[in-house]
Design a protein around this motif. Sequence first.
Motif, PDB file in Angstrom:
ATOM      1  N   VAL A 142     -54.358   3.147  22.541  1.00 30.30           N
ATOM      2  CA  VAL A 142     -53.006   3.406  22.227  1.00 30.30           C
ATOM      3  C   VAL A 142     -52.243   2.054  21.656  1.00 30.30           C
ATOM      4  O   VAL A 142     -51.970   0.874  21.987  1.00 30.30           O
ATOM      5  N   ARG A 143     -52.314   2.719  20.214  1.00 32.18           N
ATOM      6  CA  ARG A 143     -52.116   1.561  18.963  1.00 32.18           C
ATOM      7  C   ARG A 143     -50.575   1.518  18.050  1.00 32.18           C
ATOM      8  O   ARG A 143     -50.307   2.604  18.156  1.00 32.18           O
ATOM      9  N   THR A 144     -49.314   0.217  18.412  1.00 29.80           N
ATOM     10  CA  THR A 144     -48.190   0.827  18.118  1.00 29.80           C
ATOM     11  C   THR A 144     -48.411   1.549  16.739  1.00 29.80           C
ATOM     12  O   THR A 144     -47.766   2.392  17.433  1.00 29.80           O
ATOM     13  N   THR A 145     -48.866   0.671  15.790  1.00 27.42           N
ATOM     14  CA  THR A 145     -48.619   1.786  15.007  1.00 27.42           C
ATOM     15  C   THR A 145     -49.256   3.196  14.763  1.00 27.42           C
ATOM     16  O   THR A 145     -48.217   4.100  14.102  1.00 27.42           O
ATOM     17  N   GLU A 175     -40.685  -2.145  21.576  1.00 30.02           N
ATOM     18  CA  GLU A 175     -39.227  -2.364  22.809  1.00 30.02           C
ATOM     19  C   GLU A 175     -39.655  -1.886  24.089  1.00 30.02           C
ATOM     20  O   GLU A 175     -39.792  -1.727  24.917  1.00 30.02           O
ATOM     21  N   MET A 176     -40.205  -0.070  23.193  1.00 31.68           N
ATOM     22  CA  MET A 176     -40.345   0.745  24.205  1.00 31.68           C
ATOM     23  C   MET A 176     -41.901   0.451  25.481  1.00 31.68           C
ATOM     24  O   MET A 176     -40.881   0.708  26.353  1.00 31.68           O
ATOM     25  N   LEU A 177     -42.751   0.037  24.819  1.00 27.72           N
ATOM     26  CA  LEU A 177     -43.228  -0.644  25.684  1.00 27.72           C
ATOM     27  C   LEU A 177     -43.259  -1.496  26.546  1.00 27.72           C
ATOM     28  O   LEU A 177     -43.486  -1.132  28.257  1.00 27.72           O
ATOM     29  N   TYR A 194     -50.240  -8.206  21.656  1.00 27.98           N
ATOM     30  CA  TYR A 194     -50.988  -7.792  20.851  1.00 27.98           C
ATOM     31  C   TYR A 194     -52.557  -7.586  21.651  1.00 27.98           C
ATOM     32  O   TYR A 194     -53.178  -6.711  21.172  1.00 27.98           O
ATOM     33  N   ARG A 195     -52.410  -7.213  22.493  1.00 31.25           N
ATOM     34  CA  ARG A 195     -53.907  -6.801  23.172  1.00 31.25           C
ATOM     35  C   ARG A 195     -53.008  -5.182  23.778  1.00 31.25           C
ATOM     36  O   ARG A 195     -54.872  -4.088  23.799  1.00 31.25           O
ATOM     37  N   GLY A 196     -52.766  -4.444  23.512  1.00 27.87           N
ATOM     38  CA  GLY A 196     -51.685  -2.724  24.872  1.00 27.87           C
ATOM     39  C   GLY A 196     -51.550  -3.015  25.797  1.00 27.87           C
ATOM     40  O   GLY A 196     -51.286  -3.515  26.529  1.00 27.87           O
ATOM     41  N   VAL A 197     -51.905  -1.644  26.701  1.00 28.06           N
ATOM     42  CA  VAL A 197     -51.326  -1.066  27.283  1.00 28.06           C
ATOM     43  C   VAL A 197     -51.955   0.300  28.220  1.00 28.06           C
ATOM     44  O   VAL A 197     -52.816   0.410  27.925  1.00 28.06           O
ATOM     45  N   ARG A 198     -51.585  -0.064  30.126  1.00 23.00           N
ATOM     46  CA  ARG A 198     -52.516   0.212  30.127  1.00 23.00           C
ATOM     47  C   ARG A 198     -51.688   1.361  31.511  1.00 23.00           C
ATOM     48  O   ARG A 198     -51.164   0.243  32.011  1.00 23.00           O
TER      49      ARG A 198
END
Lengths: 155, 155
Positions: free
Chosen positions: B29-32, B47-49, B63-67
Amino acid sequence: MKAEARITVNEGKYLKLIYRKQHEEFSRVRTTVVAKSVRVRPATVTEMLQNLAEKGLLRYTRYRGVRLTEKGFAEAQKLLRKHRILETLFVRFLNYDVQKACDEASKLDHYASEDLVNTICRAYGHPETCPCNKTIFSHEGCEEKPLGKARWKII
Amino acid sequence: MKAEARITVNEGKYLKLIYRKQHEEFSRVRTTVVAKSVRVRPATVTEMLQNLAEKGLLRYTRYRGVRLTEKGFAEAQKLLRKHRILETLFVRFLNYDVQKACDEASKLDHYASEDLVNTICRAYGHPETCPCNKTIFSHEGCEEKPLGKARWKII
DNA sequence: AAATTTTTTAGGTAAGACCTAACTTTTCCT
DNA sequence: AGGAAAAGTTAGGTCTTACCTAAAAAATTT
């Protein structure tokens, strides 16, 4: 009169309420009564009425009351039509009781597209009243047209 | 982790997206990418993340991501289930094409109650996939129970 | 390791819905 | 009629959501 602009859910809520009070119950729309029914302070209602007036949805004379314009009338009918057709679906298709159907329809009506509602309307042969017997306004562009296969199929 | 609190439509939109990307397409899941798909600036996504992380719906390392957490996972599935069951209804009952069904479902899923969705689910015999073949998660409390009369009646 | 790209931070804006307190009209009674 | 009570309004906030830009910081690429 601020021209078009989309209507918010909340604005819609007021329009439906005002329409019902004024054109179906023939009672005056009183700030305090609305406030109670929406569970909000009277000042908030006043604010909203002024806002609806700015958007050209009703005429507002302070201390004297409110009257839907053509546009507001149409908008209210549009919403109530959606609401009532959804109710019809929930009662007929899902066997919901009237109260539940109404609650659910209230949550969805604003967001349902006209196309969706028209398609449901056709599927039920353009019903004239909703399950609670209030009238379902007819709508141009919701006649004829092929129907969903569900009509001929035992689900 | 700000405890419960209701999820907004928008938060739901992100959760569904993240779920699909991560658990159905197995892509990062990439921000961009999210930004593009939601049509918003990357900063807004960040912001939302962070916000979703505060609500305990996902774990976020900058910078690393989300889970997704358990909670976020469940929430996403809940929404996707609603979405897919609504799609099913629109395709089967109204003969909508898949794309249209999906669009309409997107507008409504957040607002449809679980009860409504379960009732539809039952009416269609607990389908396992939606019209576009994605899986419809099962849900406790959506088994058995009487069905709407529509089932035995030619509409 | 520099350059580039991606992501994040900081510091805003704007719309919607609300609220309280004080003030103004209208309505109701005596 | 005339004043008190009720109803409605104004003024001046607050809070939440959802955005944005510009600059800074990490991660990637080459």
